[in-house]
Design a protein around this motif. Sequence first.
Motif, mmCIF file in Angstrom:
data_model
loop_
_atom_site.group_PDB
_atom_site.id
_atom_site.type_symbol
_atom_site.label_atom_id
_atom_site.label_comp_id
_atom_site.label_asym_id
_atom_site.label_seq_id
_atom_site.Cartn_x
_atom_site.Cartn_y
_atom_site.Cartn_z
ATOM 1 N N MET A 53 0.829 -1.205 0.000
ATOM 2 C CA MET A 53 0.000 0.000 0.000
ATOM 3 C C MET A 53 0.865 1.257 0.000
ATOM 4 O O MET A 53 0.580 2.230 -0.717
ATOM 5 N N ARG A 54 1.919 1.248 0.781
ATOM 6 C CA ARG A 54 2.810 2.404 0.852
ATOM 7 C C ARG A 54 3.610 2.564 -0.447
ATOM 8 O O ARG A 54 3.821 3.671 -0.938
ATOM 9 N N TYR A 55 4.051 1.451 -1.012
ATOM 10 C CA TYR A 55 4.805 1.472 -2.274
ATOM 11 C C TYR A 55 4.001 2.163 -3.370
ATOM 12 O O TYR A 55 4.535 2.949 -4.159
ATOM 13 N N ALA A 56 2.709 1.853 -3.431
ATOM 14 C CA ALA A 56 1.866 2.376 -4.508
ATOM 15 C C ALA A 56 1.428 3.811 -4.293
ATOM 16 O O ALA A 56 1.024 4.491 -5.249
ATOM 17 N N THR A 57 1.504 4.309 -3.071
ATOM 18 C CA THR A 57 0.894 5.595 -2.744
ATOM 19 C C THR A 57 1.908 6.688 -2.458
ATOM 20 O O THR A 57 1.690 7.856 -2.829
ATOM 21 N N LEU A 58 3.005 6.356 -1.827
ATOM 22 C CA LEU A 58 3.965 7.372 -1.403
ATOM 23 C C LEU A 58 5.014 7.656 -2.483
ATOM 24 O O LEU A 58 5.355 6.779 -3.280
ATOM 25 N N GLY A 59 5.497 8.882 -2.484
ATOM 26 C CA GLY A 59 6.655 9.225 -3.301
ATOM 27 C C GLY A 59 6.428 9.285 -4.791
ATOM 28 O O GLY A 59 7.357 9.053 -5.572
ATOM 29 N N GLY A 60 5.246 9.613 -5.231
ATOM 30 C CA GLY A 60 5.031 9.684 -6.674
ATOM 31 C C GLY A 60 3.809 10.476 -7.052
ATOM 32 O O GLY A 60 2.922 10.708 -6.244
ATOM 33 N N GLY A 61 3.761 10.906 -8.297
ATOM 34 C CA GLY A 61 2.604 11.635 -8.808
ATOM 35 C C GLY A 61 2.691 13.120 -8.555
ATOM 36 O O GLY A 61 3.447 13.594 -7.701
ATOM 37 N N LYS A 62 1.891 13.858 -9.315
ATOM 38 C CA LYS A 62 1.898 15.327 -9.198
ATOM 39 C C LYS A 62 0.951 15.829 -8.123
ATOM 40 O O LYS A 62 0.963 17.004 -7.787
ATOM 41 N N ARG A 63 0.100 14.970 -7.587
ATOM 42 C CA ARG A 63 -0.874 15.326 -6.556
ATOM 43 C C ARG A 63 -1.802 16.445 -7.032
ATOM 44 O O ARG A 63 -2.189 17.324 -6.253
ATOM 45 N N HIS A 85 -5.074 -1.319 -9.858
ATOM 46 C CA HIS A 85 -5.952 -2.269 -10.542
ATOM 47 C C HIS A 85 -5.918 -2.070 -12.061
ATOM 48 O O HIS A 85 -5.973 -3.052 -12.815
ATOM 49 N N ASP A 86 -5.826 -0.828 -12.522
ATOM 50 C CA ASP A 86 -5.730 -0.590 -13.967
ATOM 51 C C ASP A 86 -4.486 -1.236 -14.565
ATOM 52 O O ASP A 86 -4.492 -1.653 -15.727
ATOM 53 N N ASP A 87 -3.403 -1.287 -13.793
ATOM 54 C CA ASP A 87 -2.142 -1.815 -14.310
ATOM 55 C C ASP A 87 -2.094 -3.335 -14.362
ATOM 56 O O ASP A 87 -1.175 -3.907 -14.961
ATOM 57 N N LEU A 88 -3.046 -4.018 -13.736
ATOM 58 C CA LEU A 88 -3.020 -5.476 -13.665
ATOM 59 C C LEU A 88 -3.094 -6.117 -15.057
ATOM 60 O O LEU A 88 -3.660 -5.540 -15.992
ATOM 61 N N PRO A 89 -2.554 -7.316 -15.220
ATOM 62 C CA PRO A 89 -2.609 -8.002 -16.513
ATOM 63 C C PRO A 89 -4.020 -8.158 -17.075
ATOM 64 O O PRO A 89 -4.209 -8.137 -18.292
ATOM 65 N N LEU A 111 2.880 -2.241 -9.236
ATOM 66 C CA LEU A 111 2.827 -2.974 -7.974
ATOM 67 C C LEU A 111 2.814 -4.486 -8.178
ATOM 68 O O LEU A 111 3.486 -5.230 -7.447
ATOM 69 N N HIS A 112 2.072 -4.949 -9.174
ATOM 70 C CA HIS A 112 2.017 -6.400 -9.370
ATOM 71 C C HIS A 112 3.343 -6.958 -9.864
ATOM 72 O O HIS A 112 3.605 -8.152 -9.713
ATOM 73 N N ARG A 113 4.200 -6.112 -10.441
ATOM 74 C CA ARG A 113 5.537 -6.547 -10.837
ATOM 75 C C ARG A 113 6.494 -6.505 -9.648
ATOM 76 O O ARG A 113 7.341 -7.385 -9.488
ATOM 77 N N ALA A 114 6.378 -5.470 -8.827
ATOM 78 C CA ALA A 114 7.264 -5.337 -7.672
ATOM 79 C C ALA A 114 6.924 -6.350 -6.579
ATOM 80 O O ALA A 114 7.810 -6.813 -5.851
ATOM 81 N N PHE A 115 5.640 -6.715 -6.468
ATOM 82 C CA PHE A 115 5.191 -7.685 -5.465
ATOM 83 C C PHE A 115 4.638 -8.907 -6.215
ATOM 84 O O PHE A 115 5.379 -9.732 -6.674
ATOM 85 N N ASP A 116 3.330 -8.996 -6.340
ATOM 86 C CA ASP A 116 2.683 -10.023 -7.160
ATOM 87 C C ASP A 116 1.232 -9.605 -7.348
ATOM 88 O O ASP A 116 0.780 -8.622 -6.756
ATOM 89 N N GLU A 117 0.496 -10.322 -8.170
ATOM 90 C CA GLU A 117 -0.864 -9.906 -8.508
ATOM 91 C C GLU A 117 -1.789 -9.935 -7.295
ATOM 92 O O GLU A 117 -2.624 -9.044 -7.123
ATOM 93 N N ALA A 118 -1.665 -10.945 -6.460
ATOM 94 C CA ALA A 118 -2.530 -11.020 -5.286
ATOM 95 C C ALA A 118 -2.274 -9.837 -4.352
ATOM 96 O O ALA A 118 -3.216 -9.227 -3.833
ATOM 97 N N ALA A 119 -1.005 -9.503 -4.157
ATOM 98 C CA ALA A 119 -0.675 -8.363 -3.308
ATOM 99 C C ALA A 119 -1.232 -7.073 -3.896
ATOM 100 O O ALA A 119 -1.695 -6.183 -3.163
ATOM 101 N N ALA A 120 -1.211 -6.966 -5.229
ATOM 102 C CA ALA A 120 -1.727 -5.764 -5.883
ATOM 103 C C ALA A 120 -3.237 -5.632 -5.681
ATOM 104 O O ALA A 120 -3.743 -4.545 -5.377
ATOM 105 N N VAL A 121 -3.959 -6.723 -5.852
ATOM 106 C CA VAL A 121 -5.410 -6.682 -5.651
ATOM 107 C C VAL A 121 -5.738 -6.289 -4.219
ATOM 108 O O VAL A 121 -6.586 -5.420 -3.963
#
Length: 305
Positions: free
Chosen positions: A42-52, A89-93, A107-117
Amino acid sequence: MNDSPSPVLAAAMRDVAAAVEAGLDHLLPQPAGPTARLDDAMRYATLGGGKRLRALLVVAGGDLFGAPRAGSLRVAAAIEMLHAYSLIHDDLPCMDDDDLRRGKPTLHRAFDEAAAVLAGDGLQALAFEVLADPATHAEAAVRAELVLGLARAAGPRGMVGGQAIDLAAETRTAAGQPLDYAEIAHLQALKTGALIAFAAESGAILGRASVADRAVLRDYAADLGLAFQIADDILDHEGSAAELGKAVGKDAGAGKATFVGLLGLEGAKTKARTLTSSAQGRLDRFGLAAKVLQELAEFVITRRS
């Protein structure tokens, strides 16, 4: 083309991004115990990125109507969580199947698909928890309105519905029945525009703005959201992966409905400029108090990422 924000907008973007980042760091669970991997994701996907940009819309709208910054920043954090969930979720296979987001592995590449969901599910739920908390606003009616507004923006007649239409459009295009302009505009008003519109209006909700003033911000955000998506289509056509931090050219290659594909590059640029002018004109009633929102509309179509 000047792709840098003005000094006023740059300062506002920097200040809000830093404050929202700190808020998210506080609100997101710290990795611990048996859910540590979920917390990490959750932190990987949310922190440190985007223009906000959505966060800035909340805060600038709240400032316009005298809403306390503390509440605006909590709402901004909730919207950023919801936005992060949608990107996961948009990035998922099974959806867009992307490998890169904000310059790092999806996220699903850095972790796995289940973790991403699960991370997406967790962020969505946490966003509503933040809005419903009395720390966001003392009045239960205001909190309820915020929860209702985000649910509508994110649900089947908002962001999720837009994604469903987008996926179905690939099949239509492959069958030789591509979406027309009105259909693409409707798709993007749901997929991208609904959350942008709620972000702009939420500051007015916090500031207890009049019905008329809230309608102005909704209309401004509707123009802004469509201009934003057209600019994204243009960048997908002529930008680079290094600039954007994600793959380029995938939408057209996959047969997705895009404004560039329908209007042509120059036609899309003209339409984006028209929408920006319309968005800025809607704010005239607020004068200099809306300077950040005025300049944000310009930045949306001149950015390079």
